[in-house]
Design a protein around this motif. Structure first.
Motif, PDB file in Angstrom:
ATOM      1  N   PHE A 154      46.141 -53.906  81.654  1.00  0.00           N
ATOM      2  CA  PHE A 154      45.134 -52.853  81.621  1.00  0.00           C
ATOM      3  C   PHE A 154      44.098 -53.157  82.702  1.00  0.00           C
ATOM      4  N   GLY A 155      44.139 -52.399  83.792  1.00  0.00           N
ATOM      5  CA  GLY A 155      43.264 -52.675  84.930  1.00  0.00           C
ATOM      6  C   GLY A 155      41.840 -52.211  84.732  1.00  0.00           C
ATOM      7  N   ARG A 156      41.619 -51.264  83.841  1.00  0.00           N
ATOM      8  CA  ARG A 156      40.290 -50.718  83.583  1.00  0.00           C
ATOM      9  C   ARG A 156      40.015 -50.787  82.074  1.00  0.00           C
ATOM     10  N   PRO A 157      38.822 -50.408  81.638  1.00  0.00           N
ATOM     11  CA  PRO A 157      38.521 -50.507  80.199  1.00  0.00           C
ATOM     12  C   PRO A 157      39.550 -49.790  79.337  1.00  0.00           C
ATOM     13  N   VAL A 158      39.842 -50.396  78.197  1.00  0.00           N
ATOM     14  CA  VAL A 158      40.786 -49.819  77.250  1.00  0.00           C
ATOM     15  C   VAL A 158      40.092 -49.731  75.896  1.00  0.00           C
ATOM     16  N   SER A 159      40.296 -48.620  75.207  1.00  0.00           N
ATOM     17  CA  SER A 159      39.642 -48.425  73.916  1.00  0.00           C
ATOM     18  C   SER A 159      40.644 -47.918  72.889  1.00  0.00           C
ATOM     19  N   PHE A 160      40.772 -48.700  71.811  1.00  0.00           N
ATOM     20  CA  PHE A 160      41.532 -48.275  70.637  1.00  0.00           C
ATOM     21  C   PHE A 160      40.584 -48.145  69.448  1.00  0.00           C
ATOM     22  N   SER A 161      39.334 -47.853  69.737  1.00  0.00           N
ATOM     23  CA  SER A 161      38.316 -47.778  68.692  1.00  0.00           C
ATOM     24  C   SER A 161      38.707 -46.753  67.631  1.00  0.00           C
ATOM     25  N   GLY A 162      38.708 -47.197  66.369  1.00  0.00           N
ATOM     26  CA  GLY A 162      39.026 -46.299  65.267  1.00  0.00           C
ATOM     27  C   GLY A 162      40.490 -45.937  65.148  1.00  0.00           C
ATOM     28  N   ALA A 163      41.352 -46.552  65.948  1.00  0.00           N
ATOM     29  CA  ALA A 163      42.785 -46.237  65.880  1.00  0.00           C
ATOM     30  C   ALA A 163      43.397 -46.839  64.621  1.00  0.00           C
ATOM     31  N   LYS A 164      44.540 -46.260  64.213  1.00  0.00           N
ATOM     32  CA  LYS A 164      45.249 -46.737  63.022  1.00  0.00           C
ATOM     33  C   LYS A 164      46.675 -47.084  63.412  1.00  0.00           C
ATOM     34  N   PHE A 165      47.042 -48.354  63.188  1.00  0.00           N
ATOM     35  CA  PHE A 165      48.401 -48.813  63.439  1.00  0.00           C
ATOM     36  C   PHE A 165      49.069 -49.020  62.077  1.00  0.00           C
ATOM     37  N   LYS A 166      49.927 -48.069  61.695  1.00  0.00           N
ATOM     38  CA  LYS A 166      50.548 -48.120  60.372  1.00  0.00           C
ATOM     39  C   LYS A 166      51.696 -49.123  60.306  1.00  0.00           C
ATOM     40  N   GLN A 167      52.305 -49.419  61.443  1.00  0.00           N
ATOM     41  CA  GLN A 167      53.426 -50.348  61.516  1.00  0.00           C
ATOM     42  C   GLN A 167      53.081 -51.456  62.523  1.00  0.00           C
ATOM     43  N   PRO A 168      53.961 -52.446  62.707  1.00  0.00           N
ATOM     44  CA  PRO A 168      53.638 -53.552  63.617  1.00  0.00           C
ATOM     45  C   PRO A 168      53.234 -53.084  65.005  1.00  0.00           C
ATOM     46  N   SER A 169      52.218 -53.750  65.536  1.00  0.00           N
ATOM     47  CA  SER A 169      51.741 -53.457  66.894  1.00  0.00           C
ATOM     48  C   SER A 169      51.917 -54.712  67.739  1.00  0.00           C
ATOM     49  N   ASN A 170      52.528 -54.543  68.897  1.00  0.00           N
ATOM     50  CA  ASN A 170      52.881 -55.685  69.738  1.00  0.00           C
ATOM     51  C   ASN A 170      52.123 -55.617  71.062  1.00  0.00           C
ATOM     52  N   PHE A 171      51.134 -56.511  71.212  1.00  0.00           N
ATOM     53  CA  PHE A 171      50.398 -56.647  72.472  1.00  0.00           C
ATOM     54  C   PHE A 171      50.683 -58.010  73.098  1.00  0.00           C
ATOM     55  N   GLN A 172      51.796 -58.589  72.747  1.00  0.00           N
ATOM     56  CA  GLN A 172      52.109 -59.945  73.181  1.00  0.00           C
ATOM     57  C   GLN A 172      52.172 -60.042  74.705  1.00  0.00           C
ATOM     58  N   GLY A 173      51.462 -61.048  75.254  1.00  0.00           N
ATOM     59  CA  GLY A 173      51.502 -61.294  76.690  1.00  0.00           C
ATOM     60  C   GLY A 173      50.771 -60.269  77.530  1.00  0.00           C
ATOM     61  N   SER A 174      49.947 -59.427  76.926  1.00  0.00           N
ATOM     62  CA  SER A 174      49.222 -58.411  77.693  1.00  0.00           C
ATOM     63  C   SER A 174      48.009 -59.026  78.386  1.00  0.00           C
ATOM     64  N   ILE A 175      47.569 -58.361  79.451  1.00  0.00           N
ATOM     65  CA  ILE A 175      46.387 -58.807  80.185  1.00  0.00           C
ATOM     66  C   ILE A 175      45.394 -57.651  80.239  1.00  0.00           C
ATOM     67  N   PHE A 176      44.171 -57.921  79.789  1.00  0.00           N
ATOM     68  CA  PHE A 176      43.101 -56.928  79.814  1.00  0.00           C
ATOM     69  C   PHE A 176      42.117 -57.349  80.903  1.00  0.00           C
ATOM     70  N   PHE A 177      42.191 -56.671  82.057  1.00  0.00           N
ATOM     71  CA  PHE A 177      41.328 -57.042  83.176  1.00  0.00           C
ATOM     72  C   PHE A 177      39.886 -56.618  82.955  1.00  0.00           C
ATOM     73  N   ASP A 178      39.685 -55.614  82.135  1.00  0.00           N
ATOM     74  CA  ASP A 178      38.338 -55.110  81.870  1.00  0.00           C
ATOM     75  C   ASP A 178      38.086 -55.165  80.368  1.00  0.00           C
ATOM     76  N   LYS A 179      37.045 -54.528  79.917  1.00  0.00           N
ATOM     77  CA  LYS A 179      36.666 -54.593  78.512  1.00  0.00           C
ATOM     78  C   LYS A 179      37.752 -53.989  77.625  1.00  0.00           C
ATOM     79  N   ALA A 180      37.977 -54.661  76.497  1.00  0.00           N
ATOM     80  CA  ALA A 180      38.943 -54.181  75.507  1.00  0.00           C
ATOM     81  C   ALA A 180      38.190 -53.870  74.225  1.00  0.00           C
ATOM     82  N   ASN A 181      38.309 -52.628  73.761  1.00  0.00           N
ATOM     83  CA  ASN A 181      37.550 -52.188  72.596  1.00  0.00           C
ATOM     84  C   ASN A 181      38.507 -51.827  71.458  1.00  0.00           C
ATOM     85  N   PHE A 182      38.494 -52.658  70.412  1.00  0.00           N
ATOM     86  CA  PHE A 182      39.288 -52.396  69.215  1.00  0.00           C
ATOM     87  C   PHE A 182      38.368 -52.234  68.006  1.00  0.00           C
ATOM     88  N   LYS A 183      37.181 -51.714  68.238  1.00  0.00           N
ATOM     89  CA  LYS A 183      36.202 -51.574  67.161  1.00  0.00           C
ATOM     90  C   LYS A 183      36.724 -50.626  66.079  1.00  0.00           C
TER      91      LYS A 183
END
Length: 663
Positions: free
Chosen positions: A153-182
Motif C-alpha cells: 500500500f503506497g498511500r494511506p489505507v483505511s479499513f475503518s469500521g470494516a467488517k471481516f466475517k471470515q478469515p482475513s489474510n494480510f500476511q507479508g503486506s507492506i504499508f508505506f503510509d498510514k494504516a487505519n483499522f479503527k
C-alpha cells in the motif's frame, strides 16, 4: 471509474458478464492511472481485484514504460524496504535475484481504490498487488475470506469500521503510509504475520473475535491498539516495535504472546485488562522501553504475566503509588506464585520508592487545607485566588486538589502549573511532621542500603565496607599508640599488610555496591554518614588526649584460647566478663605474630555479623573508655545489620521467602 451503488454479479453462473467485466476494467485501468469507486455497491461472487492491475517486474530496468516517473519511483520504494527489512516474502526474495521471473512480477493498481460501505458476498482477492494510491474501505463488509497477502500500500489505507466475517489474510503486506483499522471487526482469523508498517498503524477500538496473528511484524512508527478487544489469542512473537506500542484500555480475554519481541520505546498498558496470560519471555527492551501499567486490570489468581526471571520485574514503570497499590500487589503476587522472587522484590522496591516520593511530597509540598494565604501567594497563586481558597476551606476542607477547579478564580492553566506542588490532607502537627520525617528517613536508608530487603549482594557490599573500615580502626588504636617517649607502633610489614588487605576488601565491597545499587553514590554516602562521623570523633579525641595507663605494651584485645573454629556469636558482648574463670580463658593478642593483623578484622566481623573464627573481646582493665565506646558503637550497628541481613535473606531466597505462599 464510478461504479457506486450498483449490484455486480460475478458468480460462476454469470461467467460471460464476469469475463467481460474484468476485461473492460483491466483495459481502462491499465492504460490510464484511473481510480475505481465501488462505494455502496453489492458484489456477488468472488472479486479477484489483483487481475485488474497492470503486471510488471519489480526490476528497475524491466518496469513497464507506461508508468510515469512518479509511479516508477513508488515501485522503487518496495525494493528499498525489502533490502532494509530483509523480509522473507516471495517478492522480496525475487528482488535479490539477478533475473526476472514470473514470480517476481507484481500487479500494480495505479489509481485510488474506494470501497466505502461496499459489500462483498464472495471472496475478495487482492494478493501480490501494489497500490500506488490510497485505498479507502471504510465501513466495507466482507462476508467471505479476504486475501491481501504480500500486498503493498503506497498511500494511506483505511479499513475503518470494516467488517471481516471470515478469515482475513494480510500476511507479508507492506504499508508505506498510514494504516487505519479503527473500529474494524475481525470475526475470524486475522493474519498480519510478517507485515511491515512504515507509518502509524491505528487499530483503535478494533475487535478480534478469533486468533490475531502479528508474528514477525515490524512497526516503524507508533502501533495503536488502544481500546482493542481481543476475544481470542493474540500473537506478536518476534515482532519489532521501533516506536510506542499503545495498548491503553485494551482487553485480552485469552493469552497474548510477546515472545522474542523487540521494544524500543514505552509499551502503554494503562487501563488495559489481562484476563488470561501475557507472555513476555525473551522479549528485548531498550534502555528507553518499559511496560507502563497504571490502572492495569490484572488478577493474579486468574491470570499470569510471564517473563525472563530477574529481568521482567525491572520493566514495569508506574508514575505514582496512589491508585496503583492493587496492581503492584497483584504483580508481586503473580511472580511469587511463579517463584520469581527477584521480580517480585523488584516490584516491591518500586512500590517503596513511590511511597518514599509520596512521603517526601507530604513533608515538603504545600497543604492547601492548612497553608496560610501568604504561603499560597508565595507558591504562585494570586492574592484573589489565595483568598478564594481560604474562604472555601472555611466552609469545607478540600478532599483532593482537583476541587480547586470548582473555584471561579482558578483556571486549568494555573492548576496544571501548581498541582505537583500541592497536597491535600489533614494538617500535620509538629509531632506528626517529625514522625513522618523519621519514617521517611528510615525508608530512605532501607532503600539505599538493601533495596528494601530485595538485594542481598548490596547488603553484602555494605557490610564488607563496614567490616574493613572498623577492622582498620581497631588495628590503628591498638597498634599505633604513641611516638614518645618510647614508640609503640606496628612494624612496616604489618602496616603494609593491613592497608593492602583493607584496600582489597574495600574494592570488592564497593564493586558489589556499584553493581547492585540503583544509586550507588547515594548508597555510599548514606553508609559513610553512619560509620564515619562517630568513630572519627572518638579517634580524634583519643589521640588528642593521649593514653596514660598501665599495660601500655599489652594489646587491648583478648581471645578465647580454648579453641579456634568458625562459630556464631549471637549472644557475645565486645568486652570480656568480669568473672575470674573467663579471665583465665581470655589471653591478650600476640602482637609479634606475623598474621596478628587478621584478628582485628575478626573482631570487626564478630561485632557486625555476630560470626567469627575466634572469640575476640576487649579486656576490661586499663582500657580507655573511648576504645570501649568505639567497640560498643560497632556492636550496636551489628544488631541492626544482622537484622537487615536476615530480613533480606528471607525475601531473596525462595526457600526462606514465606510471602511466596500468601495468595
Amino acid at each position: 471509474m464510478d461504479l457506486q451503488k450498483m449490484v455486480i454479479d460475478l458468480r460462476p453462473e454469470n461467467v460471460s458478464f464476469r469475463d467481460a467485466f474484468y476485461q473492460l476494467l483491466r483495459k481502462d485501468l491499465g492504460a490510464k492511472p484511473l481510480g475505481l469507486d465501488l462505494s455502496y455497491t453489492l458484489i456477488l461472487g468472488d472479486f479477484v481485484g489483483s487481475d485488474l492491475g497492470l503486471r510488471t517486474p519489480l526490476y528497475a530496468q524491466a518496469i513497464a514504460p507506461i508508468f510515469t516517473a512518479t509511479e516508477q519511483k513508488e515501485l522503487e520504494r518496495l525494493r528499498f524496504v525489502c533490502l532494509e527489512s530483509l523480509t522473507n516474502s516471495k517478492d522480496c526474495r525475487s528482488l535479490l535475484g539477478t533475473q526476472s521471473t514470473p514470480s517476481s512480477e507484481i500487479a500494480v493498481f495505479r489509481g485510488v481504490l474506494t470501497l466505502m460501505q461496499t459489500r462483498f458476498n464472495g471472496e475478495m482477492k487482492f494478493s501480490n498487488t501494489f497500490f500506488l494510491q490510497s485505498v479507502d474501505a471504510q465501513g466495507a463488509t466482507f462476508l467471505q475470506s479476504t486475501n491481501w497477502a504480500e500486498t503493498r500500500f503506497g498511500r494511506p489505507v483505511s479499513f475503518s469500521g470494516a467488517k471481516f466475517k471470515q478469515p482475513s489474510n494480510f500476511q507479508g503486506s507492506i504499508f508505506f503510509d498510514k494504516a487505519n483499522f479503527k473500529q474494524t471487526q475481525f470475526q475470524e482469523l486475522a493474519d498480519f504475520q510478517g507485515s511491515i508498517f512504515e507509518k502509524t498503524a491505528n487499530f483503535n477500538q478494533a475487535t478480534f473475535k478469533q486468533l490475531a496473528k502479528f508474528n514477525s511484524g515490524q512497526w516503524q512508527e507508533n502501533a495503536d491498539f488502544s481500546d482493542v478487544h481481543f476475544a481470542n489469542q493474540a500473537q506478536f512473537t518476534k515482532a519489532n516495535f521501533n516506536q510506542f506500542l499503545l495498548l491503553t484500555e485494551a482487553t485480552f480475554e485469552q493469552a497474548v504472546t510477546f515472545r522474542e519481541v523487540e521494544f524500543n520505546l514505552l509499551v502503554n498498558l494503562q487501563g488495559a485488562s489481562i484476563l488470561n496470560q501475557a507472555d513476555f519471555s525473551d522479549a528485548r527492551f531498550s534502555t528507553e522501553a518499559c511496560l507502563s501499567v497504571p490502572g492495569l486490570t490484572f488478577n493474579s489468581n486468574q491470570a499470569k504475566i510471564l517473563g525472563n526471571p530477574g529481568q521482567i520485574g525491572k520493566m514495569f514503570c508506574i508514575p505514582t503509588l496512589q491508585g496503583n497499590e492493587n496492581i503492584l500487589r497483584n504483580l508481586g503476587q503473580n511472580f511469587r506464585q511463579q517463584q520469581q522472587v527477584a521480580d517480585a522484590n523488584e516490584l516491591e522496591y518500586t512500590k517503596q520508592q513511590l511511597r518514599l516520593v509520596e512521603m517526601s511530597r507530604r513533608l515538603t509540598a504545600t497543604n492547601i487545607n492548612s497553608a496560610s494565604v501568604a504561603s499560597l501567594i508565595n507558591l504562585g497563586f494570586s492574592a484573589t485566588q489565595a483568598e478564594a481558597i481560604a474562604q472555601r476551606r472555611l466552609i469545607k476542607l478540600f478532599r483532593n486538589s482537583s476541587e480547586l477547579l470548582t473555584l471561579a478564580d482558578i483556571d486549568l492553566e494555573k492548576y496544571t502549573q501548581l498541582s505537583e506542588r500541592l497536597i491535600v490532607g489533614e494538617p500535620l502537627s509538629i509531632v506528626g511532621w517529625l514522625l513522618q520525617a523519621w519514617s521517611c528517613l528510615g525508608l530512605s536508608v532501607l532503600l539505599l542500603l538493601s533495596g528494601y530487603g530485595t538485594n542481598f549482594w548490596l547488603v553484602f557490599g555494605v557490610g564488607g565496607v563496614a567490616i574493613a573500615y572498623f577492622g582498620l580502626l581497631f588495628w590503628l588504636v591498638d597498634r599505633y599508640r604513641r611516638l614518645h617517649p618510647v614508640p609503640i607502633i606496628p612494624t612496616s610489614y604489618e602496616t603494609i599488610s593491613i592497608f593492602v588487605s583493607f584496600s582489597v576488601l574495600e574494592f570488592l565491597s564497593l564493586l558489589a555496591i556499584f553493581r547492585n545499587a540503583q544509586q550507588p553514590w547515594l548508597t555510599l554516602g548514606c553508609l559513610l554518614i553512619i560509620i564515619v562521623p562517630v568513630p572519627m570523633a572518638l579517634l580524634i579525641r583519643l589521640y588528642q588526649q593521649g593514653r596514660y595507663h598501665d599495660l601500655m605494651d599489652v594489646s587491648y584485645f583478648t581471645e578465647d584460647g580454648t579453641f579456634r573454629q568458625l562459630r556464631l556469636l549471637i549472644g557475645r558482648l565486645p568486652v570480656i566478663p568480669r568473672n575470674e574463670t573467663f579471665r583465665e580463658r581470655y589471653m591478650p593478642l600476640l602482637c609479634d605474630r606475623r598474621w596478628n593483623w587478621l584478628n582485628y578484622y575478626d573482631f570487626s566481623l564478630n561485632n557486625l555479623v555476630k560470626l567469627g573464627f575466634n572469640d575476640i573481646r576487649l579486656r576490661d582493665e586499663h582500657l580507655p573508655g573511648i576504645i570501649s565506646a568505639l567497640a560498643w558503637y560497632q556492636w550496636s550497628l551489628g544488631l541492626i545489620y544482622i537484622t537487615l541481613v536476615l530480613w533480606t535473606l528471607s525475601r531473596t531466597i525462595p526457600g526462606l521467602n514465606l510471602l511466596i505462599y500468601l495468595k
